[in-house]
Design an enzyme around this catalytic site. Structure first.
Site, PDB file in Angstrom:
ATOM      1  N   CYS A 161     -10.788  -2.727  -4.108  1.00  0.00           N
ATOM      2  CA  CYS A 161      -9.919  -3.748  -4.700  1.00  0.00           C
ATOM      3  C   CYS A 161     -10.712  -4.927  -5.240  1.00  0.00           C
ATOM      4  CB  CYS A 161      -8.886  -4.236  -3.690  1.00  0.00           C
ATOM      5  SG  CYS A 161      -7.569  -3.030  -3.406  1.00  0.00           S
ATOM      6  N   GLU A 192      -3.020  -4.714  -3.158  1.00  0.00           N
ATOM      7  CA  GLU A 192      -3.565  -5.568  -4.216  1.00  0.00           C
ATOM      8  C   GLU A 192      -3.557  -4.857  -5.563  1.00  0.00           C
ATOM      9  OE1 GLU A 192      -4.866  -4.778  -1.279  1.00  0.00           O
ATOM     10  OE2 GLU A 192      -6.208  -6.327  -0.501  1.00  0.00           O
ATOM     11  N   CYS A 243     -10.196  -4.646   0.325  1.00  0.00           N
ATOM     12  CA  CYS A 243     -11.293  -3.679   0.479  1.00  0.00           C
ATOM     13  C   CYS A 243     -12.260  -3.787  -0.706  1.00  0.00           C
ATOM     14  CB  CYS A 243     -10.725  -2.261   0.605  1.00  0.00           C
ATOM     15  SG  CYS A 243     -10.107  -1.560  -0.946  1.00  0.00           S
ATOM     16  N   ASN A 252       0.841  -1.196   0.000  1.00  0.00           N
ATOM     17  CA  ASN A 252       0.000   0.000   0.000  1.00  0.00           C
ATOM     18  C   ASN A 252       0.876   1.246   0.000  1.00  0.00           C
ATOM     19  OD1 ASN A 252       0.561  -0.953   2.705  1.00  0.00           O
ATOM     20  ND2 ASN A 252      -0.814   0.619   3.497  1.00  0.00           N
ATOM     21  N   ILE A 253       0.406   2.269  -0.704  1.00  0.00           N
ATOM     22  CA  ILE A 253       1.143   3.521  -0.845  1.00  0.00           C
ATOM     23  C   ILE A 253       0.162   4.662  -0.607  1.00  0.00           C
ATOM     24  CG2 ILE A 253       2.534   4.948  -2.394  1.00  0.00           C
ATOM     25  CD1 ILE A 253       3.039   2.279  -4.014  1.00  0.00           C
ATOM     26  N   GLU A 254       0.389   5.425   0.453  1.00  0.00           N
ATOM     27  CA  GLU A 254      -0.519   6.523   0.802  1.00  0.00           C
ATOM     28  C   GLU A 254       0.068   7.866   0.374  1.00  0.00           C
ATOM     29  OE1 GLU A 254      -0.876   6.091   5.045  1.00  0.00           O
ATOM     30  OE2 GLU A 254      -2.313   4.450   4.837  1.00  0.00           O
TER      31      GLU A 254
HETATM   32 ZN    ZN Z   1      -7.961  -2.199  -1.345  1.00  0.00          ZN
END
Ligand code: ZN
Length: 130
Positions: free
Chosen positions: A92, A53, A89, A41-43
């Site tokens: 995704c 994903e 989520c 994950n990249i915020e």
């Molecule tokens: Zn997701």
């Protein structure tokens, strides 16, 4: 499921950029030919962050891959072991459903390396289709 996917997903998780949530997720996407694409994950400051994903899918799709077998996901708070079930989520699930069929496997791994197995059909039984 490839036995090394648990370790690959855990290593991918450590690469997460998540200074806002402090939540780290790693994913390993397998193509039908056996190739592995990892994602984390990249915020950012805005709302345009990307989940592990979709990162894995974006990497594979941009390399021309179109046939997918499974994805393995592991996630939890930074500095802690993986949580029980770090499920993909809703975004995704919908995104992945564009590129896979209902038999695509989704493996979710916990801190003790227990694997929960789902299919795309389990996770998104009535996904939006045009
Ligand atoms: Zn997701």
């Amino acid at each position: 499921m490839y036995s090394e996917d648990i370790e690959l997903a855990k290593n991918a998780r450590l690469k997460a950029y998540s200074p806002y949530s402090n939540y780290q997720v790693g994913a390993v996407l397998r193509t039908k030919s056996g190739k592995a694409y990892i994602g984390c994950n990249i915020e950012n400051h805005g709302i345009q962050g990307i989940c592990a994903e979709r990162t894995a899918f974006a990497k594979a799709l941009s390399e021309g891959e179109r046939e997918f077998e499974s994805i393995t996901v592991v996630g939890g708070k930074k500095g802690e072991e993986a949580r029980d079930k770090c499920m993909p989520c809703g975004y995704c699930r919908q995104f992945m459903s564009e590129f896979v069929n209902d038999n695509f496997k989704v493996y979710v791994v916990d801190r003790d390396n227990n694997v929960s197995e789902f299919t795309m059909g389990d996770l998104l039984p009535y996904g939006f289709k045009i």
